[in-house]
Design an enzyme around this catalytic site. Structure first.
Site, PDB file in Angstrom:
ATOM      1  N   GLY A  95     -40.753 -22.511  15.255  1.00  0.00           N
ATOM      2  CA  GLY A  95     -42.053 -22.098  15.793  1.00  0.00           C
ATOM      3  C   GLY A  95     -42.693 -20.981  14.981  1.00  0.00           C
ATOM      4  O   GLY A  95     -43.920 -20.836  14.991  1.00  0.00           O
TER       5      GLY A  95
ATOM      6  N   ALA B  15     -38.990 -20.719  18.208  1.00  0.00           N
ATOM      7  CA  ALA B  15     -39.121 -20.695  19.665  1.00  0.00           C
ATOM      8  C   ALA B  15     -37.855 -20.054  20.231  1.00  0.00           C
ATOM      9  O   ALA B  15     -36.802 -20.075  19.583  1.00  0.00           O
ATOM     10  CB  ALA B  15     -39.277 -22.115  20.192  1.00  0.00           C
TER      11      ALA B  15
ATOM     12  N   GLU C 194     -44.348 -22.726  12.219  1.00  0.00           N
ATOM     13  CA  GLU C 194     -45.479 -23.457  12.813  1.00  0.00           C
ATOM     14  C   GLU C 194     -46.656 -22.515  13.095  1.00  0.00           C
ATOM     15  O   GLU C 194     -47.814 -22.866  12.877  1.00  0.00           O
ATOM     16  CB  GLU C 194     -45.021 -24.177  14.082  1.00  0.00           C
ATOM     17  CG  GLU C 194     -44.060 -25.325  13.747  1.00  0.00           C
ATOM     18  CD  GLU C 194     -43.379 -25.911  14.972  1.00  0.00           C
ATOM     19  OE1 GLU C 194     -43.352 -27.134  15.100  1.00  0.00           O
ATOM     20  OE2 GLU C 194     -42.855 -25.148  15.805  1.00  0.00           O
TER      21      GLU C 194
ATOM     22  N   GLU D 132     -35.028 -27.370  13.574  1.00  0.00           N
ATOM     23  CA  GLU D 132     -34.886 -27.959  14.910  1.00  0.00           C
ATOM     24  C   GLU D 132     -33.811 -29.040  14.983  1.00  0.00           C
ATOM     25  O   GLU D 132     -33.168 -29.206  16.019  1.00  0.00           O
ATOM     26  CB  GLU D 132     -36.233 -28.528  15.384  1.00  0.00           C
ATOM     27  CG  GLU D 132     -37.256 -27.467  15.782  1.00  0.00           C
ATOM     28  CD  GLU D 132     -38.103 -26.968  14.618  1.00  0.00           C
ATOM     29  OE1 GLU D 132     -37.747 -27.227  13.454  1.00  0.00           O
ATOM     30  OE2 GLU D 132     -39.118 -26.313  14.885  1.00  0.00           O
TER      31      GLU D 132
HETATM   32  N1  COA Z   1     -34.336 -17.805  19.888  1.00  0.00           N
HETATM   33  C1  COA Z   1     -33.724 -16.889  20.634  1.00  0.00           C
HETATM   34  N2  COA Z   1     -33.041 -15.849  20.119  1.00  0.00           N
HETATM   35  C2  COA Z   1     -32.978 -15.770  18.778  1.00  0.00           C
HETATM   36  C3  COA Z   1     -33.572 -16.707  17.935  1.00  0.00           C
HETATM   37  C4  COA Z   1     -34.295 -17.769  18.550  1.00  0.00           C
HETATM   38  N3  COA Z   1     -34.952 -18.682  17.833  1.00  0.00           N
HETATM   39  N4  COA Z   1     -33.316 -16.364  16.648  1.00  0.00           N
HETATM   40  C5  COA Z   1     -32.593 -15.241  16.701  1.00  0.00           C
HETATM   41  N5  COA Z   1     -32.366 -14.883  17.971  1.00  0.00           N
HETATM   42  C6  COA Z   1     -31.616 -13.725  18.468  1.00  0.00           C
HETATM   43  C7  COA Z   1     -30.114 -13.932  18.351  1.00  0.00           C
HETATM   44  O1  COA Z   1     -29.623 -14.687  19.435  1.00  0.00           O
HETATM   45  C8  COA Z   1     -29.635 -12.507  18.342  1.00  0.00           C
HETATM   46  O2  COA Z   1     -29.678 -11.997  19.652  1.00  0.00           O
HETATM   47  P1  COA Z   1     -28.402 -11.168  20.244  1.00  0.00           P
HETATM   48  O3  COA Z   1     -28.297  -9.975  19.316  1.00  0.00           O
HETATM   49  O4  COA Z   1     -28.834 -10.810  21.618  1.00  0.00           O
HETATM   50  O5  COA Z   1     -27.237 -12.082  20.145  1.00  0.00           O
HETATM   51  C9  COA Z   1     -30.722 -11.786  17.560  1.00  0.00           C
HETATM   52  O6  COA Z   1     -31.878 -12.607  17.643  1.00  0.00           O
HETATM   53  C10 COA Z   1     -30.393 -11.586  16.089  1.00  0.00           C
HETATM   54  O7  COA Z   1     -30.098 -12.845  15.537  1.00  0.00           O
HETATM   55  P2  COA Z   1     -28.755 -13.159  14.716  1.00  0.00           P
HETATM   56  O8  COA Z   1     -28.518 -14.629  14.792  1.00  0.00           O
HETATM   57  O9  COA Z   1     -27.672 -12.255  15.164  1.00  0.00           O
HETATM   58  O10 COA Z   1     -29.201 -12.728  13.257  1.00  0.00           O
HETATM   59  P3  COA Z   1     -28.623 -13.285  11.869  1.00  0.00           P
HETATM   60  O11 COA Z   1     -29.181 -12.402  10.818  1.00  0.00           O
HETATM   61  O12 COA Z   1     -27.151 -13.445  11.948  1.00  0.00           O
HETATM   62  O13 COA Z   1     -29.253 -14.736  11.712  1.00  0.00           O
HETATM   63  C11 COA Z   1     -31.011 -16.378  11.782  1.00  0.00           C
HETATM   64  C12 COA Z   1     -30.636 -14.903  11.558  1.00  0.00           C
HETATM   65  C13 COA Z   1     -32.539 -16.461  11.763  1.00  0.00           C
HETATM   66  C14 COA Z   1     -30.446 -17.239  10.641  1.00  0.00           C
HETATM   67  C15 COA Z   1     -30.452 -16.858  13.141  1.00  0.00           C
HETATM   68  O14 COA Z   1     -30.831 -15.923  14.126  1.00  0.00           O
HETATM   69  C16 COA Z   1     -30.945 -18.216  13.564  1.00  0.00           C
HETATM   70  O15 COA Z   1     -30.492 -19.218  13.048  1.00  0.00           O
HETATM   71  N6  COA Z   1     -31.879 -18.245  14.537  1.00  0.00           N
HETATM   72  C17 COA Z   1     -32.364 -19.485  15.105  1.00  0.00           C
HETATM   73  C18 COA Z   1     -33.324 -20.170  14.168  1.00  0.00           C
HETATM   74  C19 COA Z   1     -33.817 -21.460  14.773  1.00  0.00           C
HETATM   75  O16 COA Z   1     -33.084 -22.393  14.966  1.00  0.00           O
HETATM   76  N7  COA Z   1     -35.131 -21.517  15.059  1.00  0.00           N
HETATM   77  C20 COA Z   1     -35.757 -22.692  15.596  1.00  0.00           C
HETATM   78  C21 COA Z   1     -35.761 -22.665  17.072  1.00  0.00           C
HETATM   79  S1  COA Z   1     -36.479 -24.132  17.749  1.00  0.00           S
END
Ligand code: COA
Length: 270
Positions: A122, A77, A125, A145
């Site tokens: 999400g 999400a 999910e 989460e």
């Molecule tokens: N919601 C909003 N934005 C997200 C996102 C999410 N769930 N997951 C990634 N992004 C965005 C980042 O903020 C970043 O945006 P920016 O370039 O404007 O800062 C972009 O996507 C790239 O992500 P980044 O974190 O730089 O990539 P990474 O390769 O370093 O890491 C992940 C990848 C997937 C490990 C990391 O993005 C992450 O942990 N995301 C969240 C996962 C999460 O908690 N999901 C459950 C949500 S309820």
């Protein structure tokens, strides 16, 4: 609502989604690669628009959901959007997503999640709501989460437990660990793991095979398996009812006639 007949190879572009129909298979690509296809409200609305009236589109026989870019299916999400919600709004948001995912799970048309990278929160999910999951070797799966002080909201606790059992589900949910594609395969979370370049091909191959079978029976199988997981429904009785109903359908007559005449059945999917 898609309010027109969709023709082959017509590219449909919504704000955060693009989709195309090829030989009966409607491929929906979640298209926010710069945000790893995170599910914000607009993306979910676009998805709802494309799938809510599938039954009125006989030209669509099966659906693939995938993510744009090489890094992610869906990274969850949209956390930036969640940040501003109060409890009431959060419940509305969860209900909105759950309704869409339930529509997918209960669709009579087979859905495959073609997972091409991160499937987190999400994203996992959404993948779990699809009937089958094909993953690229570089995919990663998790319900992170708890890192955010949250429980899952789009039925993750329920479908993960259904798919991999209580013990492993609780471990993934409480630790927020990310697992690899081979680990997901071993747990039964995904059906197949293939090289990244073959995720869509494999998904289409499976759907093409399903589309040679009886659509009435495929619809019945989906409904019967869903009945197993519906507390208020006796799945065993539901299966007997569904089996019996098949005998009044043209597909049964065609399937049996084809067997007796030693030819392949020709089922009508439209
Ligand atoms: N919601 C909003 N934005 C997200 C996102 C999410 N769930 N997951 C990634 N992004 C965005 C980042 O903020 C970043 O945006 P920016 O370039 O404007 O800062 C972009 O996507 C790239 O992500 P980044 O974190 O730089 O990539 P990474 O390769 O370093 O890491 C992940 C990848 C997937 C490990 C990391 O993005 C992450 O942990 N995301 C969240 C996962 C999460 O908690 N999901 C459950 C949500 S309820």
């Amino acid at each position: 609502m898609i309010n027109h007949y969709i023709t082959n190879n017509e590219l449909i572009t919504l704000s955060n989604i693009k989709a195309v129909l090829e030989e009966g298979i409607f491929t929906i690509t979640l298209n926010r690669p710069d945000k790893l296809n995170a599910l914000n409200h607009q993306t979910l609305s676009d998805l709802k628009t494309l799938i809510e009236d599938l039954n009125e589109h006989p030209e669509i026989r099966a659906v693939i959901i995938t993510g744009a870019g090489e890094k992610a299916f869906v990274a969850g999400a949209d956390i930036a959007e969640l940040a501003h919600l109060n409890p009431t709004q959060a419940k509305e948001t969860a209900q909105f997503g759950c309704d869409i995912f339930n529509t997918i799970e209960q669709s009579s048309k087979p859905f495959i999640a073609a997972i091409n990278g991160f499937a987190l929160g999400g994203g996992l999910e959404l993948a779990m709501a699809c009937h089958l999951r094909i993953a690229s070797e570089n995919s990663r799966f998790g319900q992170p989460e708890v890192n955010l002080g949250l429980t899952p909201g789009y039925s993750g606790t329920q479908r993960l437990t259904q798919l991999i059992g209580k013990a492993k589900s609780l471990e993934l949910l409480m630790t927020a660990d990310m697992i690899t594609a081979p680990e997901a395969l071993e747990l039964g979370l995904v059906n197949h793991v293939v090289p990244a370049t073959e995720v869509l091909t494999k998904s289409k191959e499976i759907l093409t095979k399903i589309m040679t079978k009886s659509p009435t029976a495929v619809k019945g199988v989906i409904a019967c398996v869903n009945a197993y997981y519906t507390v208020s429904v006796d799945g065993f009785a539901y299966e007997i009812e569904t089996f019996g109903n098949c005998f009044g359908e043209a597909d049964f007559k065609e399937g049996v006639a084809a067997f007796l005449e030693k030819r392949k059945p020709a089922f009508a999917w439209s």
